[in-house]
Design a protein around this motif. Structure first.
Motif, PDB file in Angstrom:
ATOM      1  N   LEU A 169       0.828  -1.212   0.000  1.00 15.57           N
ATOM      2  CA  LEU A 169       0.000   0.000   0.000  1.00 15.57           C
ATOM      3  C   LEU A 169       0.860   1.259   0.000  1.00 15.57           C
ATOM      4  CD1 LEU A 169      -2.852  -0.965   2.502  1.00 15.57           C
ATOM      5  CD2 LEU A 169      -3.110  -0.487   0.055  1.00 15.57           C
ATOM      6  N   TYR A 174      -6.853   2.752   1.462  1.00 17.14           N
ATOM      7  CA  TYR A 174      -6.036   3.365   0.399  1.00 17.14           C
ATOM      8  C   TYR A 174      -6.694   4.627  -0.174  1.00 17.14           C
ATOM      9  CZ  TYR A 174      -3.897   4.136  -4.156  1.00 17.14           C
ATOM     10  OH  TYR A 174      -3.291   4.719  -5.236  1.00 17.14           O
ATOM     11  N   LEU A 204      -1.776   6.197   5.936  1.00 21.81           N
ATOM     12  CA  LEU A 204      -2.450   4.893   6.028  1.00 21.81           C
ATOM     13  C   LEU A 204      -2.838   4.556   7.468  1.00 21.81           C
ATOM     14  CD1 LEU A 204      -0.244   2.908   3.507  1.00 21.81           C
ATOM     15  CD2 LEU A 204      -2.717   3.208   3.308  1.00 21.81           C
TER      16      LEU A 204
END
Length: 261
Positions: free
Chosen positions: A9, A35, A28
């Protein structure tokens, strides 16, 4: 969250935004590893922050092969503005500009935008190509003030084609423009909107004075911003237009960049 998924990610966010790994990781965590929310957050925060904080930077200009180019690189701190990586980035752009026949600010931005983003990540600061310009001709030159915050490029042409002109004399005009900041080349270039702005301000400021007095003040104010009407910084007994006649040239175009902190 599993480390492999987190790394994936972070990489995805960094590729999309060119923002540092730490900032992507932070986004995050704040948004529970969502995301889309993290991406939206970074875009908003990064854009709003940079609009307020890119007050530093430097100007670089150069003349070569009948071409003079100038660029402004903006950043957030004076410390980064002096970094070798950002200086080399600006030099690379100028080098590229001398290799191309047709060059523009739009083309430069498109060509070097990705590198600017990579440099932003490397230096942990927003880097922006703020402006760029070029002039071409037989008589072009540049001047850069020693603080690298004010620069000028100019283009001249002969008045009498049978007489020679000295590029060093033209360079002095570039220095003059850097120092006195004329907005217009000659009287013909003064915009209607600028005249109106000055006239409105003068009538507001001197509303108790006679019309002749105010009109005189308007003319004086406008003339201070017209290159040909300015007093030459190297000889306060003559106007720039007199200097032009003496040295057989006129300025056909100029650009002056300045970084205001």
């Amino acid at each position: 969250m599993h480390n492999k998924l987190l790394v994936k990610l972070i990489k995805k966010l960094r590729k999309k935004t060119q923002i540092s790994i730490n900032k992507c990781k932070e986004a995050l965590i704040i948004h529970n590893y969502d995301y889309k929310k993290s991406l939206k957050y970074l875009k908003y925060k990064f854009t709003s922050f940079t609009k307020k904080h890119i007050k530093e930077g430097f100007i670089l200009n150069k003349t070569k092969n009948k071409k003079s180019c100038m660029i402004i690189i903006k950043c957030e701190s004076d410390f980064v503005a002096q970094n070798i990586y950002i200086t080399n980035f600006a030099k690379q752009i100028l080098k590229y500009s001398f290799m191309k026949k047709k060059i523009s600010f739009k083309l430069i931005n498109k060509k070097f935008d990705h590198q600017a983003k990579q440099l932003s990540t490397k230096l942990s600061e927003y880097i922006k190509i703020s402006n760029f310009c070029c002039l071409e001709g037989n008589y072009v030159t540049n001047y850069l003030h020693n603080n690298n915050k004010i620069g000028t490029i100019i283009k001249a042409k002969k008045i009498n084609k049978n007489k020679k002109i000295n590029i060093k004399k033209i360079k002095k005009v570039a220095m003059h423009i850097t120092a006195l900041n004329p907005l217009f080349k000659d009287s013909k270039d003064v915009s209607v909107s600028y005249k109106k702005k000055i006239r409105d301000n003068m009538y507001l400021l001197h509303n108790t004075q006679t019309k002749n007095f105010i009109e005189k003040k308007i003319k004086e104010k406008i003339n201070k911003k017209i290159l040909t009407h300015q007093i030459f910084i190297f000889d306060n007994k003559k106007l720039i237009k007199d200097y032009f006649k003496e040295n057989n040239f006129i300025i056909t175009k100029f650009y002056r960049f300045q970084i205001h902190n």
